[in-house]
Design a protein around this motif. Structure first.
Motif, short mmCIF file in Angstrom:
data_model
loop_
_atom_site.label_atom_id
_atom_site.label_comp_id
_atom_site.label_asym_id
_atom_site.label_seq_id
_atom_site.Cartn_x
_atom_site.Cartn_y
_atom_site.Cartn_z
N PRO A 213 26.22 13.44 119.59
CA PRO A 213 27.47 12.20 120.14
C PRO A 213 29.07 13.40 119.48
O PRO A 213 29.24 13.96 119.26
N ALA A 214 30.05 12.74 120.15
CA ALA A 214 31.56 12.80 120.19
C ALA A 214 31.56 12.63 118.44
O ALA A 214 31.24 12.11 117.91
N ARG A 215 32.99 13.82 117.72
CA ARG A 215 32.51 13.84 116.08
C ARG A 215 34.04 14.42 115.74
O ARG A 215 34.26 15.53 116.34
N ASP A 216 34.02 14.25 114.81
CA ASP A 216 35.27 15.49 114.61
C ASP A 216 34.45 16.53 113.85
O ASP A 216 33.64 16.76 113.89
N VAL A 217 35.46 17.75 114.80
CA VAL A 217 35.29 18.82 114.28
C VAL A 217 34.21 19.21 113.32
O VAL A 217 34.61 19.44 112.39
N GLY A 218 32.72 20.48 113.64
CA GLY A 218 32.07 20.60 112.32
C GLY A 218 32.40 21.90 112.42
O GLY A 218 33.38 22.27 113.59
N GLY A 219 31.04 22.48 112.46
CA GLY A 219 31.17 24.19 112.77
C GLY A 219 31.92 24.60 111.85
O GLY A 219 32.80 24.56 111.30
N ALA B 111 13.41 18.80 114.73
CA ALA B 111 14.21 18.34 113.72
C ALA B 111 15.65 17.25 114.58
O ALA B 111 15.81 16.41 114.96
N GLU B 112 14.93 17.81 115.95
CA GLU B 112 16.15 17.40 117.53
C GLU B 112 17.36 16.55 117.07
O GLU B 112 17.91 15.70 116.65
N CYS B 113 18.15 17.60 117.01
CA CYS B 113 19.07 18.08 116.08
C CYS B 113 20.05 19.25 117.21
O CYS B 113 18.84 20.09 117.30
N VAL B 114 21.29 19.46 116.90
CA VAL B 114 22.60 20.37 117.11
C VAL B 114 22.63 21.64 115.73
O VAL B 114 22.70 20.33 114.64
N TYR B 115 22.27 22.42 115.82
CA TYR B 115 22.74 22.66 114.42
C TYR B 115 23.74 23.27 114.06
O TYR B 115 24.75 22.78 112.87
N GLU B 116 24.91 23.48 115.02
CA GLU B 116 26.30 23.49 114.93
C GLU B 116 26.87 24.09 114.08
O GLU B 116 28.28 24.76 113.96
N ASP B 117 26.40 25.35 113.18
CA ASP B 117 27.18 26.50 112.32
C ASP B 117 26.44 27.78 112.30
O ASP B 117 26.82 27.92 111.61
N LEU B 118 26.61 27.92 113.20
CA LEU B 118 25.85 28.68 113.16
C LEU B 118 26.67 30.67 113.54
O LEU B 118 27.22 30.51 113.50
N LYS B 119 26.20 30.90 112.19
CA LYS B 119 27.28 31.83 112.09
C LYS B 119 27.08 33.12 110.99
O LYS B 119 25.72 32.29 110.32
N PRO B 120 26.99 34.53 110.46
CA PRO B 120 26.16 35.46 109.60
C PRO B 120 26.48 35.26 108.51
O PRO B 120 25.10 35.17 107.74
N SER B 121 27.35 33.77 107.43
CA SER B 121 27.15 33.79 106.44
C SER B 121 26.08 32.68 106.05
O SER B 121 25.63 32.33 105.65
N ASN B 122 25.32 31.82 107.87
CA ASN B 122 24.43 31.13 107.38
C ASN B 122 23.15 31.80 107.67
O ASN B 122 22.00 31.23 108.26
N ILE B 123 22.84 33.25 107.63
CA ILE B 123 21.80 33.23 108.32
C ILE B 123 21.63 34.49 107.20
O ILE B 123 22.77 35.41 106.45
N CYS B 124 20.51 34.19 106.20
CA CYS B 124 20.57 34.48 104.80
C CYS B 124 18.72 36.24 104.58
O CYS B 124 18.34 35.68 106.26
N SER C 285 25.87 20.53 108.90
CA SER C 285 26.37 20.25 110.00
C SER C 285 26.01 19.86 111.36
O SER C 285 26.37 19.64 112.72
N CYS C 286 24.71 20.20 111.45
CA CYS C 286 23.34 19.33 111.95
C CYS C 286 23.62 17.68 112.03
O CYS C 286 24.17 17.05 111.27
N ILE C 287 23.52 17.75 113.66
CA ILE C 287 24.05 16.41 114.31
C ILE C 287 22.55 15.39 115.10
O ILE C 287 22.51 16.53 115.76
N PRO C 288 22.25 15.03 114.87
CA PRO C 288 21.01 14.19 115.46
C PRO C 288 21.21 14.02 116.77
O PRO C 288 22.54 13.57 117.22
N LEU C 289 20.45 14.27 117.72
CA LEU C 289 20.14 14.26 119.18
C LEU C 289 20.23 12.48 119.62
O LEU C 289 19.11 12.18 118.76
#
Length: 157
Positions: free
Chosen positions: A123-129, A82-95, A113-117
């Motif tokens: 790129p710099a952006r407002d905080v996700g995750g 997908a050529e992205c950074v996932y950016e929100d790995l946490k226990p509630s995002n693992i089914c 929350s994925c961000i294309p690379l």
């Protein structure tokens, strides 16, 4: 994201639809979009670790290892296909689903929350995750790379 469809460690999306509905209290919602996802009959990892408020269940090393391997493999697919950074790995995002042999399978969900690379960088952006799991450079809104997901994977461990 379509490149991730049907891949191991990624929750399966069967379709997207638009609907309208009225609640029991008479509130009408129109143009509501929804996803039809694979059933995660065992909930998410957060629910597995905290079955009741204030209660914590320790995971044995075998299952912890399986979670980490599944998450690392799924992140690799997100990064490479997908050529992205996932950016929100946490226990509630693992089914947690039941595999064909009855074992628990761990799968990533919520790609909002994925961000294309671009040239290997997000790129710099407002905080996700999610606070506590997001890498410092991403939390600061700075340009970052897939190593931000490696940070989150380490926090998860």
């Amino acid at each position: 994201m379509r490149r991730l469809a049907g891949r191991p460690g990624i929750i399966c999306c069967y379709g997207v639809g638009e609907s309208s509905f009225t609640t029991n209290s008479g509130v009408c919602y129109e143009g509501v979009y929804g996803l039809l996802l694979e059933l995660a009959e065992l909930g998410d990892l957060q629910q597995q670790l905290t079955p009741a408020p204030g209660e914590f269940v320790a995971m044995d090393s075998k299952h912890a290892w399986r979670v980490m391997v599944a998450a690392a493999r799924a992140l690799h697919l997100v990064h490479s296909l997908a050529e992205c950074v996932y950016e929100d790995l946490k226990p509630s995002n693992i089914c947690c689903t039941k595999g064909k042999a009855g074992e628990i399978e761990y799968k990533l969900i919520d790609f909002s929350s994925c961000i294309p690379l671009h040239d290997g960088r997000a790129p710099a952006r407002d905080v996700g995750g999610t606070r506590g799991f997001i890498a410092p450079e991403a939390a600061a809104g700075q340009e970052h790379s897939v190593t931000a997901d490696t940070w989150s994977l380490a926090v998860l461990s």
